[in-house]
Design a protein around this motif. Structure first.
Motif, short mmCIF file in Angstrom:
data_model
loop_
_atom_site.label_atom_id
_atom_site.label_comp_id
_atom_site.label_asym_id
_atom_site.label_seq_id
_atom_site.Cartn_x
_atom_site.Cartn_y
_atom_site.Cartn_z
N GLU A 160 -9.64 2.19 -7.82
CA GLU A 160 -10.76 3.11 -7.66
C GLU A 160 -11.50 2.90 -6.35
O GLU A 160 -11.77 3.84 -5.60
N LYS A 161 -11.79 1.65 -6.04
CA LYS A 161 -12.64 1.40 -4.86
C LYS A 161 -11.97 1.83 -3.56
O LYS A 161 -12.64 2.08 -2.57
N PHE A 162 -10.66 1.91 -3.55
CA PHE A 162 -9.97 2.41 -2.36
C PHE A 162 -9.54 3.86 -2.56
O PHE A 162 -8.98 4.48 -1.66
N GLN A 163 -9.79 4.40 -3.76
CA GLN A 163 -9.32 5.76 -4.08
C GLN A 163 -7.86 5.90 -3.68
O GLN A 163 -7.45 6.89 -3.06
N SER A 164 -7.09 4.89 -3.96
CA SER A 164 -5.67 4.96 -3.59
C SER A 164 -4.80 4.13 -4.52
O SER A 164 -5.31 3.28 -5.26
N TRP A 165 -3.51 4.37 -4.45
CA TRP A 165 -2.53 3.68 -5.29
C TRP A 165 -1.92 2.51 -4.53
O TRP A 165 -1.85 2.52 -3.29
N TYR A 197 -3.63 2.24 -9.71
CA TYR A 197 -4.67 3.01 -9.02
C TYR A 197 -5.90 2.13 -8.83
O TYR A 197 -6.40 1.52 -9.78
N THR A 248 -8.26 -3.10 -13.43
CA THR A 248 -7.24 -2.06 -13.23
C THR A 248 -6.10 -2.18 -14.25
O THR A 248 -5.86 -3.27 -14.81
N ARG A 259 0.87 -1.18 0.00
CA ARG A 259 0.00 0.00 0.00
C ARG A 259 0.90 1.23 0.00
O ARG A 259 1.98 1.18 0.58
#
Ligand code: 6PG
Length: 249
Positions: free
Chosen positions: A178-183, A176, A162, A81
């Motif tokens: 989307e569902k976590f709005q994170s990389w 990226y 993804t 993460r």
């Protein structure tokens, strides 16, 4: 515990998460001793998430803690993460707290993903360069890669729909989600599939529907990225518990 031998892989079904943790620790130990005896070292990429934690804790205790050749074991990660190494969501931190800080592994044997770098693709490139330098080859060949699987059929940080699913010319990619709005930083399927051994650890009934699709369903890796895991030369083992296996034919 029962084992199913299929054409390209094996499925080992344990009674529950506890037996899965113990059996996976045994497999780790067997491979570590085998490779360090034959090749003088053992290279392993760890998975993140919660499932490996129990295995790590077992390995950090005897008989494994005293018996394993920790000085000849080299640790890497399949994904990370994009947080600092001391962040609660860090896969590195989870492995450090539950295993690596408790056994005599030299810190120079630990190669974490520098995922705290705001330039995510640079973090992936730096990790790829580290792997190429360590393995001295264009593509790293891990002796063992541990993988988990999410209820959505993702593995490492290869999530449904993804970009990293299509990163064919890379060892590692910034992805990226989307569902976590994170990389996330993840090894690509090609880098994982170059390994000598790949072990999936999957426990719990919430994984049963997607496990059925991944193993018995039509090929659709865009929806079930775990289907991308097909070793080029190595061995693939699914280590699961009865709850996760519940819907398999
Ligand atoms: C991560 C992992 C991921 C994990 C699965 C399963 O960084 O989250 O590497 O691929 O293995 O999400 O997670 P659990 O073991 O928590 O179910």
């Amino acid at each position: 515990m029962r084992i199913l031998h299929l054409s390209n892989y094996e499925i080992l079904i344990c009674a529950d998460a506890g037996e899965l943790a113990l059996e996976s620790a045994r497999r780790f130990a067997e491979l570590a001793e085998g490779f360090t005896n034959d090749a003088g070292r053992f290279t392993v990429a760890l998975s993140g998430g919660s499932t490996p934690k129990a295995m790590f804790r077992i390995l950090a205790e005897n008989p494994f803690a005293d018996a394993l050749p920790w000085r000849s074991i080299y640790f890497f990660w399949g994904d990370e993460r994009c947080v600092p190494p001391d962040h609660p969501d860090s896969n590195y931190r989870m492995a450090w707290e539950n295993l690596l800080s408790k056994v005599p592994v030299p810190t120079e044997n630990i190669f974490r993903i520098p995922a705290e770098d705001d330039d995510h693709q640079r973090a992936a490139d730096v990790y790829a360069e580290t792997l190429q330098k360590f393995f001295g080859e264009e593509w790293p060949r891990f002796d063992l890669v541990f993988l988990g699987m999410g209820p959505d059929g993702h593995t490492a940080s290869l999530f449904p729909g993804t970009a990293a699913l299509h990163a064919r010319d890379r060892i590692a990619a910034a992805n990226y989600v989307e569902k976590f709005q994170s990389w996330r930083i993840t090894l690509t399927a090609d880098a994982i599939n170059n390994a000598r051994n790949i072990i999936f650890l999957v426990a719990g009934q919430d994984k049963a529907p997607s496990l059925k699709e991944v193993i018995e369903g039509p090929r659709n890796p865009e929806l079930y990225p775990s289907q991308l895991i097909e070793p080029h030369y190595g061995a693939l083992l699914w280590m699961i518990d009865e709850a996760a296996a519940a819907l398999l034919k």
